[in-house]
Design a protein around this motif. Structure first.
Motif, PDB file in Angstrom:
ATOM      1  N   HIS A 111       9.572  20.300  11.701  1.00  0.00           N
ATOM      2  CA  HIS A 111       8.498  21.108  11.102  1.00  0.00           C
ATOM      3  C   HIS A 111       7.964  22.053  12.167  1.00  0.00           C
ATOM      4  O   HIS A 111       8.331  21.953  13.339  1.00  0.00           O
ATOM      5  N   HIS A 113       4.667  24.686  13.805  1.00  0.00           N
ATOM      6  CA  HIS A 113       3.245  25.006  13.993  1.00  0.00           C
ATOM      7  C   HIS A 113       3.144  26.418  14.554  1.00  0.00           C
ATOM      8  O   HIS A 113       3.960  26.818  15.399  1.00  0.00           O
ATOM      9  N   GLU A 117       1.549  23.812  19.752  1.00  0.00           N
ATOM     10  CA  GLU A 117       0.446  22.873  19.968  1.00  0.00           C
ATOM     11  C   GLU A 117       0.273  22.596  21.459  1.00  0.00           C
ATOM     12  O   GLU A 117      -0.811  22.748  21.999  1.00  0.00           O
ATOM     13  N   HIS A 130       8.942  21.104  15.946  1.00  0.00           N
ATOM     14  CA  HIS A 130       8.860  19.687  16.324  1.00  0.00           C
ATOM     15  C   HIS A 130       9.965  18.928  15.603  1.00  0.00           C
ATOM     16  O   HIS A 130       9.910  18.768  14.377  1.00  0.00           O
ATOM     17  N   THR A 193       0.121  14.683  15.966  1.00  0.00           N
ATOM     18  CA  THR A 193      -0.955  15.673  16.121  1.00  0.00           C
ATOM     19  C   THR A 193      -1.672  15.926  14.804  1.00  0.00           C
ATOM     20  O   THR A 193      -2.508  16.816  14.715  1.00  0.00           O
TER      21      THR A 193
HETATM   22 ZN   LIG Z   1       4.131  18.764  14.763  1.00  0.00          ZN
END
Ligand SMILES: [Zn+2]
Length: 244
Positions: A111, A113, A117, A130, A193
């Motif tokens: 996935h 972000h 992060e 990730h 997270t």
């Molecule tokens: Zn993630």
């Protein structure tokens, strides 16, 4: 006409409630502490945990080349889309994954972000992937790969094509195109997270980014919005950086 308007408003109301019940938290601005435990007491660890992620990887307290081997190549999966979520659930990941320090982590999903992060010396990259893994006995391991603006990325191109097809669309892509050729990683123990912020996650973050086009980054930013959790205290944890 009046009846029609009433019916459509009601339908909208119901679908909004359904989404809210499914996901009762959201990312903030990525800087301000989120306080997810106030949304749901099941998320207490998010605010009370001492081993949370992400962190700034710029202050490592050890240097070593982590023994990491990846078994990726071409893989197939289906798009899993939601609020603040663009994910591929792998359907043929048998034998794919990473071996870290002798521990075999099996590939489950990837996935994204926007922005990244984890930070390195305060710098966040515009996008991160990730790759989420688990051992046979349920220990989680993630490989994070950051993206910087540059050439179009082949794997992302396949994923974005499937993203346009909507939830459940099948996708096949070359994972290796999304991972640096010389893979050196930061390594530490952290958490998910996102709620419930479970700890015991074996984090591996590539120390060099790969490239994605400005358009690819913009498309994912448009789909996800701000989707990075605020940086968490490193505390007394061991953070291993690649040797120089
Ligand atoms: Zn993630």
């Amino acid at each position: 006409m009046k009846k029609f308007i009433f019916a459509s408003t009601l339908a909208l109301g119901i679908s909004t409630v359904a989404v809210a019940q499914e996901k009762d938290w959201s990312f903030g601005d990525g800087v301000t502490h989120e306080r997810w435990s106030l949304e749901n007491t099941d998320y207490a660890l998010c605010d009370a945990g001492l081993n949370q992620s992400p962190i700034d990887l710029g202050t490592p307290n050890a240097r070593a080349d982590v023994e990491l081997a990846t078994m990726f190549g071409s893989a197939s999966g289906t798009m899993a889309l939601g609020e603040e979520k663009v994910q591929v659930d792998f359907t043929d990941a048998q034998g794919k994954g990473m071996n870290s320090g002798g521990m075999m982590f099996n590939l489950l999903q990837v996935h994204f972000h926007t922005p990244s992060e984890h930070a390195i010396n305060g710098e966040r990259f515009p996008l991160v992937a990730h790759f989420v893994h688990a051992t046979d006995d349920g220990r989680l391991g993630v490989l994070g790969v950051m993206f910087e603006e540059g050439e179009s990325n082949a794997g992302l191109a396949n994923i974005l094509e499937a993203h346009a097809g909507g939830n459940g669309t099948a996708v096949t892509f070359d994972i290796d195109s999304m991972v640096p050729e010389d893979l050196d990683v930061y390594r530490y123990m952290g958490s998910l997270t996102t709620p419930p912020c479970s700890e015991g996650v074996n984090w591996h973050v590539a120390d060099t980014p790969v490239e994605a086009s400005a358009q690819q980054i913009a498309t994912l930013r448009g789909a996800l919005g701000p989707s990075a959790r605020s940086l968490q205290p490193q505390g007394t944890r061991l953070v291993v950086a690649p040797s120089e």
